[in-house]
Design a protein around this motif. Structure first.
Motif, PDB file in Angstrom:
ATOM      1  N   TRP A 337       0.874  -1.286  -0.014  1.00 29.84           N
ATOM      2  CA  TRP A 337      -0.009   0.101  -0.170  1.00 29.84           C
ATOM      3  C   TRP A 337       0.753   1.102   0.084  1.00 29.84           C
ATOM      4  N   GLU A 338       2.155   1.140   0.772  1.00 26.79           N
ATOM      5  CA  GLU A 338       2.875   2.426   0.762  1.00 26.79           C
ATOM      6  C   GLU A 338       3.583   2.745  -0.533  1.00 26.79           C
ATOM      7  N   HIS A 339       3.664   1.756  -1.498  1.00 25.84           N
ATOM      8  CA  HIS A 339       4.257   2.035  -3.025  1.00 25.84           C
ATOM      9  C   HIS A 339       3.181   2.548  -3.828  1.00 25.84           C
ATOM     10  N   ASP A 340       3.507   3.740  -4.817  1.00 25.32           N
ATOM     11  CA  ASP A 340       2.648   4.364  -5.410  1.00 25.32           C
ATOM     12  C   ASP A 340       1.989   3.386  -6.755  1.00 25.32           C
ATOM     13  N   ALA A 341       2.988   2.250  -6.913  1.00 24.97           N
ATOM     14  CA  ALA A 341       2.509   1.465  -8.171  1.00 24.97           C
ATOM     15  C   ALA A 341       1.062   1.185  -8.291  1.00 24.97           C
ATOM     16  N   HIS A 342       0.301   0.684  -6.795  1.00 25.17           N
ATOM     17  CA  HIS A 342      -0.890   0.376  -7.103  1.00 25.17           C
ATOM     18  C   HIS A 342      -2.086   1.485  -7.337  1.00 25.17           C
ATOM     19  N   LEU A 343      -1.776   2.563  -7.333  1.00 22.35           N
ATOM     20  CA  LEU A 343      -2.558   3.842  -7.538  1.00 22.35           C
ATOM     21  C   LEU A 343      -2.725   3.629  -8.972  1.00 22.35           C
ATOM     22  N   TYR A 344      -1.528   3.552  -9.719  1.00 22.02           N
ATOM     23  CA  TYR A 344      -1.628   3.728 -11.343  1.00 22.02           C
ATOM     24  C   TYR A 344      -2.387   2.307 -11.710  1.00 22.02           C
ATOM     25  N   PHE A 345      -2.131   1.288 -11.212  1.00 20.34           N
ATOM     26  CA  PHE A 345      -2.652   0.280 -11.482  1.00 20.34           C
ATOM     27  C   PHE A 345      -4.333  -0.084 -11.504  1.00 20.34           C
ATOM     28  N   LYS A 346      -4.701   0.697 -10.279  1.00 18.48           N
ATOM     29  CA  LYS A 346      -6.179   0.847 -10.062  1.00 18.48           C
ATOM     30  C   LYS A 346      -6.724   1.795 -11.131  1.00 18.48           C
ATOM     31  N   ARG A 347      -5.948   2.812 -11.406  1.00 13.51           N
ATOM     32  CA  ARG A 347      -6.605   3.800 -12.339  1.00 13.51           C
ATOM     33  C   ARG A 347      -6.623   3.081 -13.731  1.00 13.51           C
ATOM     34  N   ALA A 348      -5.454   2.439 -13.956  1.00 16.74           N
ATOM     35  CA  ALA A 348      -5.369   1.781 -15.377  1.00 16.74           C
ATOM     36  C   ALA A 348      -6.632   0.856 -15.451  1.00 16.74           C
ATOM     37  N   LYS A 349      -6.943   0.054 -14.513  1.00 15.18           N
ATOM     38  CA  LYS A 349      -8.116  -0.996 -14.607  1.00 15.18           C
ATOM     39  C   LYS A 349      -9.199  -0.243 -14.806  1.00 15.18           C
ATOM     40  N   THR A 350      -9.720   0.783 -14.067  1.00 14.31           N
ATOM     41  CA  THR A 350     -10.927   1.459 -14.113  1.00 14.31           C
ATOM     42  C   THR A 350     -11.164   2.123 -15.551  1.00 14.31           C
ATOM     43  N   ASP A 351     -10.036   2.923 -15.952  1.00 17.92           N
ATOM     44  CA  ASP A 351     -10.004   3.570 -17.206  1.00 17.92           C
ATOM     45  C   ASP A 351     -10.317   2.424 -18.369  1.00 17.92           C
ATOM     46  N   GLU A 352      -9.676   1.342 -18.245  1.00 21.26           N
ATOM     47  CA  GLU A 352      -9.678   0.379 -19.088  1.00 21.26           C
ATOM     48  C   GLU A 352     -11.520  -0.008 -19.510  1.00 21.26           C
ATOM     49  N   LEU A 353     -12.158   0.090 -18.290  1.00 25.50           N
ATOM     50  CA  LEU A 353     -13.714  -0.101 -18.163  1.00 25.50           C
ATOM     51  C   LEU A 353     -14.461   0.921 -18.752  1.00 25.50           C
ATOM     52  N   LEU A 354     -13.914   2.192 -18.356  1.00 24.04           N
ATOM     53  CA  LEU A 354     -14.802   3.290 -18.441  1.00 24.04           C
ATOM     54  C   LEU A 354     -15.168   3.618 -19.976  1.00 24.04           C
ATOM     55  N   LEU A 355     -16.241   3.798 -20.446  1.00 18.41           N
ATOM     56  CA  LEU A 355     -16.485   4.287 -21.959  1.00 18.41           C
ATOM     57  C   LEU A 355     -16.650   3.069 -22.435  1.00 18.41           C
ATOM     58  N   GLY A 356     -16.479   1.865 -22.011  1.00 15.30           N
ATOM     59  CA  GLY A 356     -16.569   0.507 -22.799  1.00 15.30           C
ATOM     60  C   GLY A 356     -15.082   0.122 -22.795  1.00 15.30           C
ATOM     61  N   ASP A 357     -14.961  -1.479 -22.521  1.00 13.33           N
ATOM     62  CA  ASP A 357     -13.809  -1.972 -22.609  1.00 13.33           C
ATOM     63  C   ASP A 357     -12.917  -2.140 -23.672  1.00 13.33           C
ATOM     64  N   PRO A 358     -11.775  -2.378 -24.100  1.00 10.38           N
ATOM     65  CA  PRO A 358     -11.054  -2.590 -25.324  1.00 10.38           C
ATOM     66  C   PRO A 358     -11.802  -3.625 -26.255  1.00 10.38           C
ATOM     67  N   THR A 359     -12.425  -4.716 -25.759  1.00  9.20           N
ATOM     68  CA  THR A 359     -13.225  -5.612 -26.302  1.00  9.20           C
ATOM     69  C   THR A 359     -14.492  -4.978 -27.228  1.00  9.20           C
ATOM     70  N   TYR A 360     -15.111  -4.192 -26.393  1.00 11.06           N
ATOM     71  CA  TYR A 360     -16.289  -3.261 -26.842  1.00 11.06           C
ATOM     72  C   TYR A 360     -15.836  -2.412 -28.026  1.00 11.06           C
ATOM     73  N   HIS A 361     -14.744  -1.755 -28.028  1.00  7.70           N
ATOM     74  CA  HIS A 361     -14.351  -0.889 -28.823  1.00  7.70           C
ATOM     75  C   HIS A 361     -13.752  -1.300 -30.005  1.00  7.70           C
ATOM     76  N   ARG A 362     -13.330  -2.522 -29.945  1.00  4.33           N
ATOM     77  CA  ARG A 362     -12.755  -3.258 -31.181  1.00  4.33           C
ATOM     78  C   ARG A 362     -13.970  -3.705 -32.016  1.00  4.33           C
ATOM     79  N   GLU A 363     -14.876  -4.117 -31.104  1.00  9.16           N
ATOM     80  CA  GLU A 363     -16.221  -4.596 -32.177  1.00  9.16           C
ATOM     81  C   GLU A 363     -16.786  -3.263 -32.676  1.00  9.16           C
TER      82      GLU A 363
END
Length: 371
Positions: A337-363
């Motif tokens: 928790w003390e390291h900042d890497a998880h903050l970017y990982f969590k943002r990356a995961k939610t951004d992936e789903l926001l507005l539709g995930d990559p599979t949705y956008h490829r379709e």
């Protein structure tokens, strides 16, 4: 088309970066994560009054600066790099674009100046319990009531929905999908903050019970405006993802230089070199996709629907991979928790789903190019 930024654009990037280095260090990000509001009102006011960031891409006739989507993209990229906790994406990329795309001149004149000045925090209430980002996912009911309309139903996963004082709502009326503007203090509205993986970007459930609403645009013509809004928002999000992925790459490379195992920096090991090289390739490719999409949006090109889905799909994958590899390269400390890497990982995961995930956008991309 020129992928090289102008001197003025580079100065914009530098000034935004200086501001974010001062106002959004990771200590401040962690502090704001723990608050219900999720942002600092003083910083938000400064962004509007001193830097003019909220009105950057809003036309001058509506109180903005009239810059293009390329400049907005630069700002989004820097914000993604610093994980800025502020309702910027919801206000500028979602709500302001929806109002602009609606073609309603009266709504533009009434609503956009407040957004441009930073006085108004706005958002777009689109998704419902299904989490769908297509037209069929909109089921909230709009009923004509005298000279106006009332809304009944629930919107979920509304970004900054609990702090926004203006909500642009996608609802279904007798004529079809329609846009409405609702003030946060309207009767019959209930806003509940949600617990989410990414604490740096707050979401809420917004419930409407015969809530009075103002029609934005023409009844039944909302989907065309929403379609354009989602494409432009996807491009803005792609820029943000590029900024986050670049930061993950920088963190990984820096750690690989200073972490010593078996008497040598871990960056000298072939496995770590390969990881960093793959990350660099993906980050640079993501930049190309996002920058091209930003240029297309700035030119109001016919390519926007295609390149928006392309950029969203690729940049989502690139950011998530960079964030995951950043944790792997940091080893055991990367999982803490003390390291900042998880903050970017969590943002990356939610951004992936926001507005539709990559599979949705490829379709979506396949449909748009006629495959």
């Amino acid at each position: 088309m020129n992928f090289a930024f102008s001197e003025e654009q580079e100065e914009l990037r530098k000034s935004v970066r200086r501001f974010l280095d001062d106002k959004s260090p990771v200590t401040e990000v962690r502090r704001l994560m723990e608050t219900t509001e999720g942002y600092d009102p003083a910083v938000w006011k400064q962004m509007g009054e001193q830097l003019g960031l909220q009105g950057l891409a809003i036309p001058e006739e509506y109180g903005g600066s009239g810059y293009t989507y390329v400049e907005l993209g630069i700002v989004m990229e820097e914000m993604g790099k610093s994980l800025l906790c502020a309702p910027y994406f919801s206000t500028v990329a979602l709500a302001a674009n929806a109002i602009l795309a609606s073609g309603d001149d009266a709504a533009k004149k009434d609503l956009l100046p407040g957004i441009a000045s930073g006085e108004t925090i706005a958002t777009l209430a689109f998704t419902e319990e299904s989490g769908r980002w297509d037209e069929a996912g909109i089921t909230l009911e709009a009923t004509k009531s005298g000279d106006g309309y009332t809304l009944t139903g629930t919107k979920s996963f509304v970004i900054d929905g609990h702090t926004a004082n203006l909500i642009i709502v996608a609802a279904r009326s007798g004529g079809g999908v329609t846009l409405f503007a609702v003030e946060a203090d309207a009767s019959g509205i209930t806003r509940t903050p949600l617990s989410t993986m990414d604490q740096t970007r707050k979401q809420a459930k917004v419930e409407f019970s015969s809530t009075p609403a103002r029609l934005v645009g023409e009844e039944g013509q909302g989907w065309a405006a929403l379609n354009k809004t989602l494409d432009l928002a996807a491009i803005a999000l792609a820029y943000e993802q590029v900024g986050g992925a670049q930061k993950c790459l920088e963190m990984s490379v820096e750690y690989a230089k200073v972490r010593v195992q078996f008497g040598r920096p871990i960056g000298s090991f072939q496995a770590i070199k390969h990881k960093c090289a793959d990350m660099l390739l993906e980050v640079e490719s993501a930049k190309s996709a996002a920058y091209y999409a930003g240029w297309a949006a700035a030119e109001d090109s016919d390519e926007v629907p295609v390149v928006a889905s392309l950029a969203k799909a690729y940049c989502s994958d690139a950011y998530f991979h960079a964030a995951a590899e950043n944790i792997q390269i940091h080893g055991g400390i990367g999982f803490t928790w003390e390291h900042d890497a998880h903050l970017y990982f969590k943002r990356a995961k939610t951004d992936e789903l926001l507005l539709g995930d990559p599979t949705y956008h490829r379709e979506l991309l396949a449909q748009r190019i006629g495959l």
